[in-house]
Scaffold this motif. Sequence first.
Motif, short mmCIF file in Angstrom:
data_model
loop_
_atom_site.label_atom_id
_atom_site.label_comp_id
_atom_site.label_asym_id
_atom_site.label_seq_id
_atom_site.Cartn_x
_atom_site.Cartn_y
_atom_site.Cartn_z
N UNK A 1 0.83 -1.11 -0.03
CA UNK A 1 0.19 0.03 -0.13
C UNK A 1 0.88 1.24 0.06
N UNK A 2 1.60 1.42 -1.14
CA UNK A 2 3.08 2.29 -1.09
C UNK A 2 2.65 3.74 -0.98
N UNK B 1 0.47 4.81 0.87
CA UNK B 1 0.24 5.52 2.39
C UNK B 1 1.44 5.17 3.13
N UNK B 2 2.53 5.16 2.61
CA UNK B 2 3.79 5.51 3.42
C UNK B 2 3.86 6.66 3.99
N UNK B 3 3.87 7.08 5.18
CA UNK B 3 3.77 8.30 5.62
C UNK B 3 5.14 9.09 5.46
N UNK B 4 5.23 10.39 4.84
CA UNK B 4 6.59 11.24 4.76
C UNK B 4 6.65 12.48 5.31
N UNK B 5 5.17 12.88 5.87
CA UNK B 5 5.22 14.12 6.32
C UNK B 5 4.12 14.08 7.74
N UNK B 6 4.39 13.52 8.90
CA UNK B 6 3.33 12.71 9.83
C UNK B 6 2.46 13.96 10.40
N UNK C 1 -7.24 8.10 3.09
CA UNK C 1 -7.45 7.14 3.83
C UNK C 1 -7.50 7.28 5.52
N UNK C 2 -7.26 8.58 5.86
CA UNK C 2 -7.48 9.19 7.23
C UNK C 2 -6.15 9.20 7.84
N UNK C 3 -5.06 8.69 7.29
CA UNK C 3 -3.72 9.23 7.81
C UNK C 3 -3.42 10.45 7.65
N UNK D 1 11.14 11.05 -2.12
CA UNK D 1 11.12 10.40 -0.54
C UNK D 1 10.67 9.14 -0.79
N UNK E 1 13.79 6.91 -1.74
CA UNK E 1 14.66 6.61 -0.64
C UNK E 1 14.15 5.44 0.19
N UNK E 2 12.98 5.66 0.88
CA UNK E 2 12.25 4.65 1.71
C UNK E 2 12.11 3.30 1.06
N UNK E 3 11.77 3.25 -0.22
CA UNK E 3 11.77 2.00 -0.78
C UNK E 3 13.15 1.26 -0.88
N UNK F 1 14.93 5.01 7.07
CA UNK F 1 13.66 5.31 6.39
C UNK F 1 13.53 6.58 7.04
N UNK F 2 13.24 7.70 5.83
CA UNK F 2 13.05 9.00 6.29
C UNK F 2 11.50 9.20 6.72
N UNK F 3 11.45 9.90 7.88
CA UNK F 3 10.14 10.04 8.48
C UNK F 3 9.68 11.49 8.99
N UNK G 1 5.68 5.21 13.76
CA UNK G 1 5.68 5.47 12.30
C UNK G 1 6.43 4.78 11.55
N UNK H 1 4.83 2.26 8.18
CA UNK H 1 5.29 2.42 6.96
C UNK H 1 5.83 0.91 6.70
N UNK I 1 2.55 -1.05 5.61
CA UNK I 1 2.18 -0.75 4.12
C UNK I 1 3.13 -1.18 3.05
N UNK J 1 -1.08 6.66 14.35
CA UNK J 1 -0.81 7.14 12.89
C UNK J 1 -1.29 6.25 11.96
N UNK K 1 -3.88 4.25 9.54
CA UNK K 1 -5.18 4.70 9.19
C UNK K 1 -6.61 3.95 9.94
N UNK K 2 -7.87 4.98 9.96
CA UNK K 2 -8.68 4.06 10.79
C UNK K 2 -9.75 3.34 10.31
N UNK K 3 -9.62 2.78 8.93
CA UNK K 3 -10.41 2.23 7.97
C UNK K 3 -10.72 0.80 8.45
#
Lengths: 318, 318
Positions: A163-164, A166-171, A178-180, A244, A247-249, B167-169, B244, B248, B251, B282, B284-286
């Motif tokens: 579910x790529x 929805x990787x969080x990059x700016x919390x 999706x709600x995140x 980003x 990088x994360x992948x 992983x960059x957060x 976080x 990530x 996902x 963090x 998703x709530x779905x």
Amino acid sequence: MAKLFIGIDLGGTNIKIGAFDSDLNIIGKTSAPTENAMSPDDVVKRICENTEALIKNISSTLDDVAAIGIGSPGPVNLEQGLIVAAPNLPLFRNVPLRQMIVDSLNKPVILENDANAACLGEFTLGAAKDVNDMVFFTLGTGIGGGIISNGRIVHGHKDAAAELGHIIIHPTGRLCGCGQKGCAEAYASAKSTVARAKEALEAGAESSLSEIKDITCKDIYNHAKAGDKLALEITEGTADALGLLCVNMLHTTGPEKIVFAGGVIAAGDFLLNQIQAAFDKHIWPMKKEPLEICFATLGQDAGIIGNAALAKQSCPTN
Amino acid sequence: MAKLFIGIDLGGTNIKIGAFDSDLNIIGKTSAPTENAMSPDDVVKRICENTEALIKNISSTLDDVAAIGIGSPGPVNLEQGLIVAAPNLPLFRNVPLRQMIVDSLNKPVILENDANAACLGEFTLGAAKDVNDMVFFTLGTGIGGGIISNGRIVHGHKDAAAELGHIIIHPTGRLCGCGQKGCAEAYASAKSTVARAKEALEAGAESSLSEIKDITCKDIYNHAKAGDKLALEITEGTADALGLLCVNMLHTTGPEKIVFAGGVIAAGDFLLNQIQAAFDKHIWPMKKEPLEICFATLGQDAGIIGNAALAKQSCPTN
């Protein structure tokens, strides 16, 4: 007649069907529309009738078919062959699609989600055909993904992997559908790219985009290429999120190639160069990373090719 | 005598060696120190002498040994069996460790990086022995990681996978030792946790920690548990970064379990509950995600067990 493998790509607006030989050369293809209001029975009927018509058109019979692969919008339960839900086919709830097609055509059927199938298509015959480890992103209304690790699709527990978008990059950032908060999709999908431009215009930014009534992602890229400052900022924001993600992948599954697909890649080298620049900005400086970031090459055929490849994989003797 | 599998965990301060039967029951173990100034030849000699002594102590001979697995600090080139570099063994540069041990003991040797080996240990006999898909984090001076997808370690192209601490957060956040900005490691490693506390104290924050001369991560957790406000904020910051990472990774490779290991987990349920709370905040709530976040159970033995499991995997008949 050599054995045939059928690849079917079920979408919210149409069904694409391809017939392939055992080397995955395409022998013939067809497509038929789907409509929002169609019942599962109607969709299965349309799939099977068009598959049979395609097989007849290439002077073959169902006896020549070794297996059928079908990709569906998700979420899907692959083990049980169920479509759990399909965003653009609202009557689909826990539909046993695999068994329904088996019942109708009496052939082995493999179900996969659509992004994984397209990923496998690019892996088998497209942009990543020469590697063993890849990551795939589809840039559309949302951002879909697929991962291949050492030649195998990464499904994860209960098919939850990839579910790529929805990787969080700016919390603490933008709210995603999706709600995140701060998903890459909330910045870089076509929908979010347009939303960010509209928000900036509403906040008073000056831009040649202000003359357009209903801005599309294509408009934004065209105006950015023409030098509009706001459009350029918006596309750089999209590319930053995608860089980003790269990088994360890279730090996660270690791909040799990351392949972007979807309508947005029509923006061409302009977008690809921006993504590469964002990756270069964010990645550690300690070593040159053996990663290539590129665009998909199979276009609309990635799904049928990937599903045919799945069908072939399911037959151990082929 | 049943076949033996040897698991060796090479570290910057010591070498741990375990002998296991074909069900991976431990028969005996030993350890010996390593020193910063040791040459590769000296380290290999120490490994082999202690391995032979262990085998003798359990009334066996080298003839009883089927294979040897060895885990090394990275980066390593697994295909060639090289230690490319080892942070705490500065004389190690492109050392053909695998071949050197083969030359000395004349047994099949498998090389793996230390985090992957510990991950495989927890997967085989520890916290994740009942699942097929897991992610593993070691919380130490840095943050290491391992991924198992459908029962296999994810190595990636050129063994680049699972640099999970990087992983960059927070893309505009703290500078990491690796040169990137905003890595999870820059917030949540033991070193970064201490650094964040010291920075807050230097900036004038009031805290019971100000009475301690050389603050450790353990101090911070103890003071947080005792109710110190700053210490609590710091540990929540650590847990937020780890939560976080869990979102990530869910996902990405879709693990059923995420296992944390390393000295920091001595903080116990206090830390685990904070990580779970950050994940819950963090994610998703779905839907309820089928993910369990837990601590490792094998402690210091994870490496030798994982390396023995690798050795066993390398022998198709076992």
